[in-house]
Design a protein around this motif. Structure first.
Motif, PDB file in Angstrom:
ATOM      1  N   ALA A 103      -2.683   6.017  12.265  1.00 46.08           N
ATOM      2  CA  ALA A 103      -1.773   4.957  12.426  1.00 46.08           C
ATOM      3  C   ALA A 103      -2.814   3.831  11.497  1.00 46.08           C
ATOM      4  O   ALA A 103      -2.007   2.966  11.651  1.00 46.08           O
ATOM      5  CB  ALA A 103      -2.329   4.342  14.888  1.00 46.08           C
ATOM      6  N   GLY A 104      -4.096   3.790  11.954  1.00 43.33           N
ATOM      7  CA  GLY A 104      -5.086   3.425  11.424  1.00 43.33           C
ATOM      8  C   GLY A 104      -4.467   2.928   9.864  1.00 43.33           C
ATOM      9  O   GLY A 104      -3.798   1.830   8.722  1.00 43.33           O
ATOM     10  N   GLN A 110       0.699  -2.052   6.375  1.00 40.75           N
ATOM     11  CA  GLN A 110       2.120  -2.782   6.624  1.00 40.75           C
ATOM     12  C   GLN A 110       0.591  -4.111   6.342  1.00 40.75           C
ATOM     13  O   GLN A 110       1.530  -5.129   6.117  1.00 40.75           O
ATOM     14  CB  GLN A 110       2.071  -2.709   8.442  1.00 40.75           C
ATOM     15  CG  GLN A 110       3.079  -1.708   8.604  1.00 40.75           C
ATOM     16  CD  GLN A 110       4.682  -2.252   7.681  1.00 40.75           C
ATOM     17  OE1 GLN A 110       5.079  -3.284   7.850  1.00 40.75           O
ATOM     18  NE2 GLN A 110       5.205  -0.841   7.306  1.00 40.75           N
ATOM     19  N   ILE A 111      -0.360  -4.176   6.564  1.00 38.66           N
ATOM     20  CA  ILE A 111      -0.948  -5.581   6.507  1.00 38.66           C
ATOM     21  C   ILE A 111      -0.938  -5.926   4.854  1.00 38.66           C
ATOM     22  O   ILE A 111      -0.736  -7.147   4.074  1.00 38.66           O
ATOM     23  CB  ILE A 111      -2.829  -5.157   6.848  1.00 38.66           C
ATOM     24  CG1 ILE A 111      -2.178  -5.515   8.373  1.00 38.66           C
ATOM     25  CG2 ILE A 111      -3.571  -6.544   6.699  1.00 38.66           C
ATOM     26  CD1 ILE A 111      -4.054  -5.145   9.235  1.00 38.66           C
ATOM     27  N   GLN A 112      -1.063  -5.107   3.835  1.00 41.06           N
ATOM     28  CA  GLN A 112      -1.409  -5.026   2.595  1.00 41.06           C
ATOM     29  C   GLN A 112       0.525  -5.725   1.988  1.00 41.06           C
ATOM     30  O   GLN A 112       0.368  -6.117   0.955  1.00 41.06           O
ATOM     31  CB  GLN A 112      -2.120  -3.848   2.003  1.00 41.06           C
ATOM     32  CG  GLN A 112      -3.187  -3.437   1.972  1.00 41.06           C
ATOM     33  CD  GLN A 112      -3.720  -2.069   1.104  1.00 41.06           C
ATOM     34  OE1 GLN A 112      -2.894  -0.956   1.356  1.00 41.06           O
ATOM     35  NE2 GLN A 112      -4.772  -1.783   1.787  1.00 41.06           N
TER      36      GLN A 112
END
Length: 143
Positions: A103-104, A110-112
């Motif tokens: 999950a991390g 996705q953030i990057q």
């Protein structure tokens, strides 16, 4: 006359099954970090968890093995205990750690992906940094 057939002049023979498997195994380095870990080391962790679950399934019963792994039943409540304790640790620590890592990793990717800069912005900044600095202004003190 020989009964052996001559090789075809079209090039080398196609790779065999062993060579194809070796090439696919070498391609694991091209995977993303989590995918690489899952294929290389994660498979070992998953195999250990499966072996412990199957061993406990045969020794303490499948329902008890599930209950011990999920934390419903204490490993000290089943017999034999020697195999229930490692299964309990796998169910309590290892499996949640793998799920949390997955999950991390997905969230970080996705953030990057959303923080990527436009190519034109990067090129403009590089051009600005590559420009020669202007000469310093003349000093105002007169002698």
């Amino acid at each position: 006359m020989s009964s052996a057939t001559a090789p075809t002049p079209g090039g080398p023979p196609p790779p065999g099954r062993r060579q194809r498997l070796r090439a696919q195994w070498a391609d694991r380095y091209a995977l993303p970090r989590f995918g690489y870990w899952l294929v290389s080391r994660g498979a070992v962790v998953l195999a250990v968890a499966v072996v412990l679950y199957v061993l406990n399934g045969f020794l303490v019963g499948w329902a008890n093995a599930y209950d011990v792994m999920t934390g419903i039943t204490s490993p000290s409540d089943v017999r034999p205990r020697w195999c229930a304790w490692p299964l309990s640790l796998v169910g309590w620590a290892v499996i949640p750690a793998i799920v949390g890592a997955a999950a991390g990793y997905v969230i970080t990717e996705q953030i990057q992906a959303h923080h990527a800069r436009e190519l034109s912005d990067v090129l403009d900044e590089l051009r600005r940094l590559a420009e020669q600095p202007s000469p310093p202004p003349p000093s105002g003190s007169g002698s």
